[in-house]
Design an enzyme around this catalytic site. Structure first.
Site, PDB file in Angstrom:
ATOM      1  N   TYR A 145     -25.915  39.172  43.301  1.00 53.73           N
ATOM      2  CA  TYR A 145     -24.796  39.448  44.238  1.00 53.73           C
ATOM      3  C   TYR A 145     -25.444  40.162  45.520  1.00 53.73           C
ATOM      4  O   TYR A 145     -24.961  39.704  46.705  1.00 53.73           O
ATOM      5  CB  TYR A 145     -23.708  40.007  43.820  1.00 53.73           C
ATOM      6  CG  TYR A 145     -22.394  40.256  44.765  1.00 53.73           C
ATOM      7  CD1 TYR A 145     -21.428  39.346  44.909  1.00 53.73           C
ATOM      8  CD2 TYR A 145     -22.263  41.859  45.242  1.00 53.73           C
ATOM      9  CE1 TYR A 145     -20.460  39.552  46.044  1.00 53.73           C
ATOM     10  CE2 TYR A 145     -21.006  41.854  46.040  1.00 53.73           C
ATOM     11  CZ  TYR A 145     -20.357  40.661  46.558  1.00 53.73           C
ATOM     12  OH  TYR A 145     -19.045  41.018  47.307  1.00 53.73           O
ATOM     13  N   LYS A 149     -25.800  38.763  49.364  1.00 56.77           N
ATOM     14  CA  LYS A 149     -25.192  39.180  50.530  1.00 56.77           C
ATOM     15  C   LYS A 149     -26.104  40.026  51.493  1.00 56.77           C
ATOM     16  O   LYS A 149     -25.717  39.926  52.619  1.00 56.77           O
ATOM     17  CB  LYS A 149     -24.344  40.403  49.927  1.00 56.77           C
ATOM     18  CG  LYS A 149     -23.024  40.078  49.191  1.00 56.77           C
ATOM     19  CD  LYS A 149     -22.128  38.988  49.935  1.00 56.77           C
ATOM     20  CE  LYS A 149     -20.917  38.480  49.103  1.00 56.77           C
ATOM     21  NZ  LYS A 149     -20.184  37.531  50.033  1.00 56.77           N
TER      22      LYS A 149
HETATM   23  P1  NAP Z   1     -11.421  37.042  45.382  1.00 56.56           P
HETATM   24  O1  NAP Z   1     -10.142  37.621  45.597  1.00 56.56           O
HETATM   25  O2  NAP Z   1     -12.142  36.761  44.361  1.00 56.56           O
HETATM   26  O3  NAP Z   1     -11.626  35.528  46.368  1.00 56.56           O
HETATM   27  C1  NAP Z   1     -12.442  34.745  46.467  1.00 56.56           C
HETATM   28  C2  NAP Z   1     -12.274  33.458  47.256  1.00 56.56           C
HETATM   29  O4  NAP Z   1     -13.395  32.630  47.019  1.00 56.56           O
HETATM   30  C3  NAP Z   1     -11.312  32.744  46.466  1.00 56.56           C
HETATM   31  O5  NAP Z   1     -10.259  32.156  47.574  1.00 56.56           O
HETATM   32  C4  NAP Z   1     -11.897  31.606  45.871  1.00 56.56           C
HETATM   33  O6  NAP Z   1     -11.082  30.653  45.728  1.00 56.56           O
HETATM   34  C5  NAP Z   1     -12.988  31.353  46.392  1.00 56.56           C
HETATM   35  N1  NAP Z   1     -14.062  30.588  45.820  1.00 56.56           N
HETATM   36  C6  NAP Z   1     -14.876  31.203  44.850  1.00 56.56           C
HETATM   37  N2  NAP Z   1     -15.812  30.466  44.349  1.00 56.56           N
HETATM   38  C7  NAP Z   1     -15.624  29.360  45.342  1.00 56.56           C
HETATM   39  C8  NAP Z   1     -16.180  28.073  45.472  1.00 56.56           C
HETATM   40  N3  NAP Z   1     -17.380  27.733  44.632  1.00 56.56           N
HETATM   41  N4  NAP Z   1     -16.091  27.183  46.386  1.00 56.56           N
HETATM   42  C9  NAP Z   1     -15.040  27.363  47.133  1.00 56.56           C
HETATM   43  N5  NAP Z   1     -14.356  28.519  47.390  1.00 56.56           N
HETATM   44  C10 NAP Z   1     -14.833  29.658  46.313  1.00 56.56           C
HETATM   45  O7  NAP Z   1     -12.399  37.911  46.424  1.00 56.56           O
HETATM   46  P2  NAP Z   1     -12.486  38.856  47.628  1.00 56.56           P
HETATM   47  O8  NAP Z   1     -12.261  40.117  47.264  1.00 56.56           O
HETATM   48  O9  NAP Z   1     -11.216  38.325  48.537  1.00 56.56           O
HETATM   49  O10 NAP Z   1     -13.682  38.322  48.468  1.00 56.56           O
HETATM   50  C11 NAP Z   1     -13.942  37.665  49.663  1.00 56.56           C
HETATM   51  C12 NAP Z   1     -15.235  37.939  50.052  1.00 56.56           C
HETATM   52  O11 NAP Z   1     -15.453  39.227  50.372  1.00 56.56           O
HETATM   53  C13 NAP Z   1     -16.473  37.408  48.906  1.00 56.56           C
HETATM   54  O12 NAP Z   1     -17.422  36.805  49.613  1.00 56.56           O
HETATM   55  C14 NAP Z   1     -16.834  39.021  48.657  1.00 56.56           C
HETATM   56  O13 NAP Z   1     -18.143  38.919  48.004  1.00 56.56           O
HETATM   57  C15 NAP Z   1     -16.380  39.630  49.766  1.00 56.56           C
HETATM   58  N6  NAP Z   1     -16.540  41.124  49.571  1.00 56.56           N
HETATM   59  C16 NAP Z   1     -15.273  41.515  48.753  1.00 56.56           C
HETATM   60  C17 NAP Z   1     -15.298  42.934  48.526  1.00 56.56           C
HETATM   61  C18 NAP Z   1     -14.124  43.579  47.552  1.00 56.56           C
HETATM   62  O14 NAP Z   1     -14.237  44.757  47.485  1.00 56.56           O
HETATM   63  N7  NAP Z   1     -13.211  42.906  47.539  1.00 56.56           N
HETATM   64  C19 NAP Z   1     -16.382  43.909  48.880  1.00 56.56           C
HETATM   65  C20 NAP Z   1     -17.291  43.205  49.944  1.00 56.56           C
HETATM   66  C21 NAP Z   1     -17.350  42.065  50.102  1.00 56.56           C
HETATM   67  P3  NAP Z   1     -11.094  29.525  44.358  1.00 56.56           P
HETATM   68  O15 NAP Z   1     -11.239  30.365  43.021  1.00 56.56           O
HETATM   69  O16 NAP Z   1      -9.700  28.929  44.651  1.00 56.56           O
HETATM   70  O17 NAP Z   1     -12.419  28.496  44.854  1.00 56.56           O
END
Ligand code: NAP
Length: 237
Positions: A145, A149
């Protein structure tokens, strides 16, 4: 166009951009959730369109970009979708390494390739890649990961340099610990420890990340490119 808009940060980004007046294409694998969101956005007076997308599949990326282009020219791409497959490097399966790099980094790159020609022709574009604090600091148990990133940050700076003469800006947003499905499975003691390390002493919300994305997508951010904007409560400075 917002990838990974079916929940979490992507959903909040789609809502923020729609509120700011953008016509929004929401993309992910779970089409029912996207249709529900698009309906909600339309009910609020916005124009919204759901597109099926699996970033692990290059053909799906091409199909999704084509479908999105039917709805209108893509001026703003938010590469938000991301996954984790955590494990210590010693024991990490190659499949888990490959899956994370494919979705988080290669998928984002291929999405950018799809939208660049129209942005270049139009002499205007905004690409915003959602990285992570982990891409800046590393994190034990997340070699795959963190690599994906950190890779997004290097890719952001490179494409920003390639596209600047065409008035296409490319930036990254690096969230810290945000309350979404991705983080809800963490054990309570891990969460508590993490919050203790955050100077603002709380987790962030998807809306706080979306506000940074909306700003970078706006005309007001026209002189910002190749930048990584931290939205992390001070966790990493
Ligand atoms: P989340 O709730 O798990 O949502 C992830 C999203 O990505 C979902 O809409 C999922 O939709 C989609 N996704 C996953 N695999 C996919 C694929 N193969 N093709 C198309 N869509 C896909 O995650 P989140 O926390 O909102 O995170 C969003 C972004 O922010 C990510 O890149 C994550 O790494 C980053 N981030 C999050 C955090 C945190 O603390 N939450 C911190 C730093 C960075 P489907 O399952 O419907 O495809």
């Amino acid at each position: 166009m917002v990838t990974g808009a079916s929940r979490g940060i992507g959903r909040a980004c789609a809502k923020a951009l729609a509120k700011a007046g953008a016509r929004v294409v929401v993309a992910a694998r779970t089409v029912e959730a996207l249709e529900e969101l698009a309906g909600e956005l339309r009910a609020g007076g916005a124009e919204a369109f759901a597109v099926s997308l699996d970033l692990a599949d290059p053909d799906s990326i091409e199909r999704a970009a084509k479908a999105a282009a039917e709805f209108g020219r893509i001026d703003i791409l938010v590469n938000n979708a991301g996954i984790t497959r955590d494990g210590l490097a010693m024991r990490m399966k190659k499949a888990d390494w490959d899956a994370v790099l494919a979705a988080n980094l290669t998928g984002a790159f291929l999405m950018i390739q799809q939208v660049l020609p129209a942005m270049m022709r139009n002499r205007w574009g905004r690409i915003i890649n959602i990285s992570s604090v982990v891409g800046e600091t590393g994190n034990a148990g997340q070699a795959n990961y963190a690599a994906s990133k950190a890779g997004l940050i290097g890719m952001t700076k490179s494409i920003a340099q390639e596209m600047a003469s065409r008035n296409v800006t490319v930036n990254a947003v690096a969230p810290g610990y945000i309350e979404t499905a991705m983080t809800e499975t963490l054990p309570a003691e891990v969460k508590e420890k993490m919050i203790g390390a955050i100077p603002l002493r709380r987790v962030g919300t998807p809306e706080e990340v979306a506000a940074a994305v909306r700003f970078l997508a706006s005309e007001e951010a026209s002189y910002i490119t190749g930048h990584t904007l931290d939205v992390n409560g001070g966790l990493h400075m």
